[in-house]
Design an enzyme around this catalytic site. Structure first.
Site, short mmCIF file in Angstrom:
data_model
loop_
_atom_site.label_atom_id
_atom_site.label_comp_id
_atom_site.label_asym_id
_atom_site.label_seq_id
_atom_site.Cartn_x
_atom_site.Cartn_y
_atom_site.Cartn_z
N ARG A 22 6.72 -8.35 17.30
CA ARG A 22 6.81 -8.28 15.84
C ARG A 22 8.18 -7.81 15.36
O ARG A 22 8.75 -8.36 14.42
CB ARG A 22 5.71 -7.35 15.29
CG ARG A 22 5.53 -7.45 13.78
CD ARG A 22 4.45 -6.49 13.28
NE ARG A 22 4.81 -5.09 13.44
CZ ARG A 22 5.68 -4.43 12.68
NH1 ARG A 22 6.27 -5.05 11.68
NH2 ARG A 22 5.96 -3.16 12.90
N CYS A 160 -1.98 1.63 10.72
CA CYS A 160 -1.70 2.32 11.99
C CYS A 160 -2.64 3.49 12.16
O CYS A 160 -3.41 3.57 13.10
CB CYS A 160 -0.25 2.75 12.03
SG CYS A 160 0.80 1.31 12.16
N SER A 181 -1.24 2.93 16.74
CA SER A 181 0.16 2.66 17.06
C SER A 181 1.00 3.71 16.37
O SER A 181 0.80 3.99 15.18
CB SER A 181 0.49 1.25 16.54
OG SER A 181 1.85 0.94 16.66
N ASP A 183 4.97 5.32 15.83
CA ASP A 183 6.43 5.43 15.95
C ASP A 183 6.71 6.93 15.94
O ASP A 183 6.74 7.57 14.88
CB ASP A 183 7.02 4.71 14.71
CG ASP A 183 8.51 4.84 14.58
OD1 ASP A 183 9.11 5.71 15.21
OD2 ASP A 183 9.08 4.06 13.78
N ILE A 222 8.66 5.18 21.32
CA ILE A 222 9.99 5.41 20.76
C ILE A 222 10.72 4.07 20.87
O ILE A 222 10.79 3.49 21.95
CB ILE A 222 10.74 6.50 21.56
CG1 ILE A 222 9.99 7.85 21.49
CG2 ILE A 222 12.18 6.65 21.08
CD1 ILE A 222 10.59 8.96 22.35
N1 LIG Z 1 8.60 0.96 12.42
C1 LIG Z 1 7.81 1.60 11.57
N2 LIG Z 1 7.63 2.94 11.72
C2 LIG Z 1 6.83 3.62 10.86
O1 LIG Z 1 6.70 4.84 11.04
C3 LIG Z 1 6.18 2.92 9.81
C4 LIG Z 1 6.37 1.52 9.67
N3 LIG Z 1 7.21 0.89 10.56
N4 LIG Z 1 5.81 0.81 8.67
C5 LIG Z 1 4.84 1.39 7.79
C6 LIG Z 1 5.00 2.84 7.62
C7 LIG Z 1 6.13 3.31 6.77
N5 LIG Z 1 6.43 4.62 7.34
C8 LIG Z 1 7.68 5.23 7.24
C9 LIG Z 1 8.74 4.56 6.67
C10 LIG Z 1 9.97 5.15 6.57
C11 LIG Z 1 10.14 6.45 7.03
C12 LIG Z 1 11.51 7.08 6.89
O2 LIG Z 1 12.49 6.41 6.65
N6 LIG Z 1 11.62 8.39 7.00
C13 LIG Z 1 12.89 9.11 6.95
C14 LIG Z 1 13.25 9.65 5.59
C15 LIG Z 1 12.30 9.38 4.49
C16 LIG Z 1 12.75 9.93 3.14
O3 LIG Z 1 13.92 10.23 2.94
O4 LIG Z 1 11.88 10.06 2.27
C17 LIG Z 1 12.82 10.28 7.91
O5 LIG Z 1 13.91 10.71 8.31
O6 LIG Z 1 11.73 10.77 8.21
C18 LIG Z 1 9.07 7.13 7.59
C19 LIG Z 1 7.85 6.52 7.69
C20 LIG Z 1 5.58 4.86 8.45
N7 LIG Z 1 5.31 3.53 8.89
O1 LIG Z 2 1.49 5.53 9.44
C1 LIG Z 2 2.16 4.85 10.22
C2 LIG Z 2 2.42 3.50 9.99
C3 LIG Z 2 3.15 2.82 10.91
N1 LIG Z 2 3.62 3.42 12.02
C4 LIG Z 2 4.43 2.63 12.98
C5 LIG Z 2 3.85 2.32 14.32
C6 LIG Z 2 4.59 1.05 14.72
O2 LIG Z 2 5.88 1.41 15.22
C7 LIG Z 2 4.77 0.34 13.39
C8 LIG Z 2 3.69 -0.66 13.11
O3 LIG Z 2 3.83 -1.75 13.95
P1 LIG Z 2 2.60 -2.55 14.62
O4 LIG Z 2 3.29 -3.71 15.26
O5 LIG Z 2 1.69 -2.97 13.52
O6 LIG Z 2 1.96 -1.61 15.60
O7 LIG Z 2 4.70 1.37 12.41
C9 LIG Z 2 3.39 4.76 12.25
O8 LIG Z 2 3.83 5.36 13.25
N2 LIG Z 2 2.64 5.42 11.34
#
Ligand SMILES: Nc1nc(=O)c2c([nH]1)NC[C@@H]1CN(c3ccc(C(=O)N[C@@H](CCC(=O)O)C(=O)O)cc3)CN21
Ligand SMILES: O=c1ccn([C@H]2C[C@H](O)[C@@H](COP(=O)(O)O)O2)c(=O)[nH]1
Length: 283
Positions: A22, A160, A181, A183, A222
């Site tokens: 993906r 997730c 899942s 991250d 990671i």
């Molecule tokens: N690859 C991926 N990882 C994720 O954790 C994730 C997704 N996709 N897609 C859906 C949601 C969106 N989420 C996210 C998206 C962005 C941040 C992020 O950029 N966090 C930064 C700063 C955020 C801010 O300034 O408000 C950080 O340093 O934590 C964290 C979680 C968690 N999810």
């Molecule tokens: O709440 C959340 C939402 C998303 N994530 C992370 C986990 C994965 O890295 C991506 C989603 O990708 P998939 O291919 O759908 O598994 O976003 C998270 O940690 N927490």
């Protein structure tokens, strides 16, 4: 904080490289992690080895509670976390179900608040939980699930952290949250805050005491472009003690959460942290 760092170290030491179609990135991956948060004693599981933007995490969860389906509504609450998935993902941009800019489709809170039944009516899962738990009732099925495979094609991302189960022992409320899942550098920083805050809020609005929250993760990873920062920067730092989360005691009902609550109703006390780390985000 210790359990978070142990999970990060476990991935670095024992993880297996897995290709992810993906995102087109490889992930260092382990299977199974069990985290526990002590909500009863207000040990807020905030990452201290980098600065955590905790308000953004709570705003995201409040958006789920409200059933939001639009990244603009999330931005108005104080988080940009859905911008990329709503607007930059190729598969979603080409999906005919997408209604326009910022649309996320039938994800997360939409399923939680208006799951479609075959007879055309909708089910408000969260309302049922609040009603039962407020009456001291636990039918052993106090479950909020966002996981609706029948509608995956109508949303930008499969959930997730997909299922939350509440349990009552007397007047103490517990939460078990399941995540398919994770991250770990970016998502888990937010998800820990969300599990903790969800239990604290639900205890508060249903008139119960908060107990512990159990967070069960399947695939913890990671991304390859995050590894160096995690291994050589974040994991080299010494954690600080846990801060506390204070929630405005005037929040007393689901209606309050749906109508007037903002991020100003949440305060973190005693947050000592290291410098921010900007991790790359995989769309
Ligand atoms: N690859 C991926 N990882 C994720 O954790 C994730 C997704 N996709 N897609 C859906 C949601 C969106 N989420 C996210 C998206 C962005 C941040 C992020 O950029 N966090 C930064 C700063 C955020 C801010 O300034 O408000 C950080 O340093 O934590 C964290 C979680 C968690 N999810
Ligand atoms: O709440 C959340 C939402 C998303 N994530 C992370 C986990 C994965 O890295 C991506 C989603 O990708 P998939 O291919 O759908 O598994 O976003 C998270 O940690 N927490």
């Amino acid at each position: 904080m210790k359990q978070y760092l142990e999970l990060c170290q476990h991935i670095v030491d024992d993880g297996i490289w897995i290709e992810n179609e993906r995102t087109g990135k490889r992930c260092l991956t382990v299977i199974n992690a069990d985290l526990t948060y002590d909500v009863a004693n207000n040990k807020f599981p905030l990452i201290t080895t980098r600065k955590s933007f905790w308000k953004s995490a709570i705003a995201e969860f409040l958006g789920y509670i409200r059933g939001y389906d639009n990244a603009a509504d999330f931005r108005a609450l104080g988080t940009k976390t859905w911008d990329a998935n709503a607007n930059d993902n190729e598969a979603w941009l080409n999906n005919p179900a997408r209604t326009g800019d910022d649309d996320m489709g039938r994800v997360y809170g939409v399923q939680g608040r208006s799951w479609k039944s075959p007879d055309g009516s909708t089910i408000d899962q969260l309302r049922k939980l609040v009603d039962n738990l407020s009456q001291g009732k636990d039918d052993r099925g106090e479950i909020l699930t966002f996981y609706n495979p029948g509608e995956f094609g109508l949303g930008c991302l499969r959930p997730c952290m997909h299922t939350h189960t509440f349990s009552l022992l007397g007047d103490t409320l517990f939460l078990t949250s399941y995540q398919r899942s994770c991250d770990v550098p970016l998502g888990l920083n937010f998800n820990q805050i969300q599990v903790f805050t969800f239990l604290a809020l639900m205890a508060q609005i249903t008139g119960n005491k908060a107990g512990k929250a159990y967070h069960k993760i399947v695939n913890a990873h990671i991304y390859e472009d995050q590894l160096e920062l995690m291994r050589d920067v974040q994991l080299k730092r010494e954690p600080f003690p846990s801060p506390q989360l204070n929630i405005n005691p005037d929040i007393k009902s689901l209606k309050d959460l749906e109508t007037w609550v903002t991020m100003d109703d949440f305060e973190v006390v005693g947050y000592e942290h290291h410098d921010p780390i900007k991790y790359p985000f995989a769309v």
